[in-house]
Scaffold this active site. Sequence first.
Site, PDB file in Angstrom:
ATOM      1  N   ARG A 148      10.647   6.888   3.518  1.00 50.37           N
ATOM      2  CA  ARG A 148      10.690   8.347   3.622  1.00 50.37           C
ATOM      3  C   ARG A 148      11.418   8.789   4.887  1.00 50.37           C
ATOM      4  NH1 ARG A 148       4.682  10.089   3.321  1.00 50.37           N
ATOM      5  NH2 ARG A 148       5.647  12.124   3.777  1.00 50.37           N
TER       6      ARG A 148
ATOM      7  N   ARG B 219       0.842  -1.199   0.000  1.00 46.22           N
ATOM      8  CA  ARG B 219       0.000   0.000   0.000  1.00 46.22           C
ATOM      9  C   ARG B 219       0.877   1.249   0.000  1.00 46.22           C
ATOM     10  NH1 ARG B 219      -4.299  -1.601   4.801  1.00 46.22           N
ATOM     11  NH2 ARG B 219      -5.296  -3.362   3.733  1.00 46.22           N
TER      12      ARG B 219
ATOM     13  N   ASP C 194       1.584   5.325  -0.042  1.00 49.33           N
ATOM     14  CA  ASP C 194       0.954   6.449   0.642  1.00 49.33           C
ATOM     15  C   ASP C 194       0.562   7.551  -0.332  1.00 49.33           C
ATOM     16  OD1 ASP C 194       1.271   5.298   3.196  1.00 49.33           O
ATOM     17  OD2 ASP C 194       3.336   6.029   3.318  1.00 49.33           O
TER      18      ASP C 194
END
Length: 258
Positions: A196, A49, A51
């Site tokens: 990230r 998944r 973001d």
Amino acid sequence: MRIALGIEYDGTAYNGWQRQKAGLGVQQCVEKALQKVASHAVETICAGRTDTGVHARGQVVHFDTPSRRSERGWLLGANSNLPDDISVMWAREVSDDFHARFSATARNYRYVILNRLERSALYRNRAWWVHQELSVPDMHEAAQLLVGEHDFSAFCAAGCRANTPFRKVTRISVQRSGDWVRLDISANAFLQHMVRNITGALLAVGDGSRPISWLQDILDGRDRKHGGIAAPSQGLTLESVEYPQLWQLPVPPVDDWL
């Protein structure tokens, strides 16, 4: 029958992969397009998944259907009903024991930084613009401290609901080509915002704010509050997902720096 798809998308306009109660997820668009081809409601399962604002070159999904279509029919039919920023790259019929998420052995992500004084109008949605001079060798050396199986709690989003914070990073590199800095990372799986957060920490090493050893301190501390900033989403792309050879699924070609 079970169908696997390879999907590419520009995540700029979407609230991530997952369907949303408020906002638009890539999954909603894909399922709506497939529904028109299958003539029934379709539910997809993805490999990872992504973001809000994150892109994919090699997302993999599967869905079940009683409808019989050729692989070419699934591909062309879906793409004719998808927006221009989402594209099905391949379709394959697979056996019922294939699972896009649980059959995967590795996920490969890339984060791109534009490291120069001038911002880019063309790549504003595909890279993080950083004007401070970065030491890429220091960033690469620090990144090697993350290779192996570790508790990555310090690099996990505050609201992450993973069953375990342990992940196994098999490869991570930071390279430069002109004004472009590229981080490539492979792992069995990733925590929410993990790439990230790692990129943000490495930037602090690259600009001289923190020493190389700081990455080890963060990792050992297991506290997200001490892990530095998170890199913005637009520089991140899910490059590919790896599966055992028995599935014989297509692998996205290795692209250039972007």
